[in-house]
Design an enzyme around this catalytic site. Sequence first.
Site, short mmCIF file in Angstrom:
data_model
loop_
_atom_site.label_atom_id
_atom_site.label_comp_id
_atom_site.label_asym_id
_atom_site.label_seq_id
_atom_site.Cartn_x
_atom_site.Cartn_y
_atom_site.Cartn_z
N LYS A 198 -24.52 -2.44 -4.37
CA LYS A 198 -24.59 -3.54 -3.39
C LYS A 198 -25.31 -3.09 -2.12
CE LYS A 198 -20.17 -4.26 -2.83
NZ LYS A 198 -19.50 -3.25 -3.66
N ARG A 234 -13.31 -9.80 -0.22
CA ARG A 234 -12.79 -8.92 -1.26
C ARG A 234 -11.52 -9.47 -1.89
NH1 ARG A 234 -15.20 -3.84 0.55
NH2 ARG A 234 -14.83 -2.15 -0.91
N ARG A 278 -23.81 10.33 -5.97
CA ARG A 278 -23.99 9.98 -4.56
C ARG A 278 -23.36 11.06 -3.66
NH1 ARG A 278 -22.29 4.01 -3.10
NH2 ARG A 278 -20.16 4.74 -3.09
N ARG A 327 -17.98 10.83 2.15
CA ARG A 327 -16.94 9.90 2.56
C ARG A 327 -15.60 10.26 1.94
NH1 ARG A 327 -19.39 4.06 1.35
NH2 ARG A 327 -17.26 3.70 0.68
N ARG A 368 -9.87 2.47 -6.03
CA ARG A 368 -10.69 1.37 -5.51
C ARG A 368 -11.12 0.44 -6.64
NH1 ARG A 368 -15.27 4.35 -2.64
NH2 ARG A 368 -15.96 2.34 -1.85
P1 AMP Z 1 -16.94 -0.29 1.12
O1 AMP Z 1 -17.87 0.53 1.96
O2 AMP Z 1 -17.32 -1.72 1.05
O3 AMP Z 1 -16.69 0.32 -0.22
O4 AMP Z 1 -15.54 -0.26 1.89
C1 AMP Z 1 -14.87 0.93 2.17
C2 AMP Z 1 -13.40 0.64 2.47
O5 AMP Z 1 -13.29 -0.22 3.60
C3 AMP Z 1 -12.66 -0.10 1.36
O6 AMP Z 1 -12.20 0.76 0.36
C4 AMP Z 1 -11.52 -0.75 2.15
O7 AMP Z 1 -10.53 0.18 2.47
C5 AMP Z 1 -12.21 -1.14 3.44
N1 AMP Z 1 -12.79 -2.50 3.35
C6 AMP Z 1 -14.12 -2.82 3.38
N2 AMP Z 1 -14.28 -4.15 3.28
C7 AMP Z 1 -13.05 -4.68 3.17
C8 AMP Z 1 -12.57 -6.00 3.02
N3 AMP Z 1 -13.39 -7.05 2.94
N4 AMP Z 1 -11.22 -6.19 2.94
C9 AMP Z 1 -10.36 -5.16 3.04
N5 AMP Z 1 -10.76 -3.88 3.15
C10 AMP Z 1 -12.09 -3.63 3.23
#
Ligand code: AMP
Length: 286
Positions: free
Chosen positions: A13, A88, A127, A139, A150
């Site tokens: 994404k 999400r 990655r 990360r 996740r």
């Molecule tokens: P991402 O970079 O999108 O994979 O997000 C990293 C982390 O941020 C996720 O594993 C969640 O802990 C938190 N996070 C990001 N977006 C959301 C969302 N829309 N709702 C809840 N937690 C989020």
Amino acid sequence: MRLILLGPPGSGKGTQAQRLVQKYGIVQLSTGEMLRAAVAAGTPIGLQAKDIMAAGGLVPDEIVIGIISDRIDQPDAKKGFILDGFPRTVPQAEALDELLKKKRLKLDAVIELRVNESALLERVEKRAAETRARGEEVRADDTPEVLTKRLASYRAQTEPLIHYYSERRKLLTVDGMMTIEHVTSEINRILQALGAAEPKAARRASPAKRSASGTAGKGTRAPAKKAAAKARGAAKGTRKVATSARKARKTVSKAAKARGVGKAKKTARQAAKRPAKKLTKKRAKR
Ligand code: AMP
């Protein structure tokens, strides 16, 4: 242009969003990025989110909804945006509908990047290795253990959004297992067919199907697209072709009508036009 990119962690994404940003001059609104920035800056939101994120959990809906609502109001988001990592959960999607309505903004499409889960672990490991090789810090949530968590959370809480947007005729599915380039061109094709993008290559119409079931399967090889392709390539002069072309025009314009997208309709009509024209000429000769 306002889009949502939907897909599990590691589905690409972020990569695709960056490409769309470059091509269309819209902004990428990644809740993950914004939350990481808040954690790094030690803001109250960051402090709340830090441990949840490190454990692979989801930050409370109210927090992310608030962040997104404020961000959409910024001047740089006026031209359009791509939501990456938001919504999400179904409550987040409902809240987004509500806030877009209030702001009188329309969502163009939800693009789902469908990937094979077993390949995701590999991608995330790659990655992490690349990040380490660049001398950057990996990360905290990009480890295989956290990724497993996740993914489980994606399946339980985010996957229902496929049905949510499919029911609202917003969902378009792209095969995320293709190369980055292929995924990008497929997304661009979809956007052009929808009329959401600048119709630079409007002649090459390939209207994508709005999946009604959420199980569109591989890519966007939808009936409308197939029909248009059939119509394009079938200028061989048989009567069958006339039927195909007529059918293509009918299917495609029906699909475009259902979506209420004028440009898609026009583009689709152009695609269906060619064989029909040739046929008319042949008929005239006869
Ligand atoms: P991402 O970079 O999108 O994979 O997000 C990293 C982390 O941020 C996720 O594993 C969640 O802990 C938190 N996070 C990001 N977006 C959301 C969302 N829309 N709702 C809840 N937690 C989020």
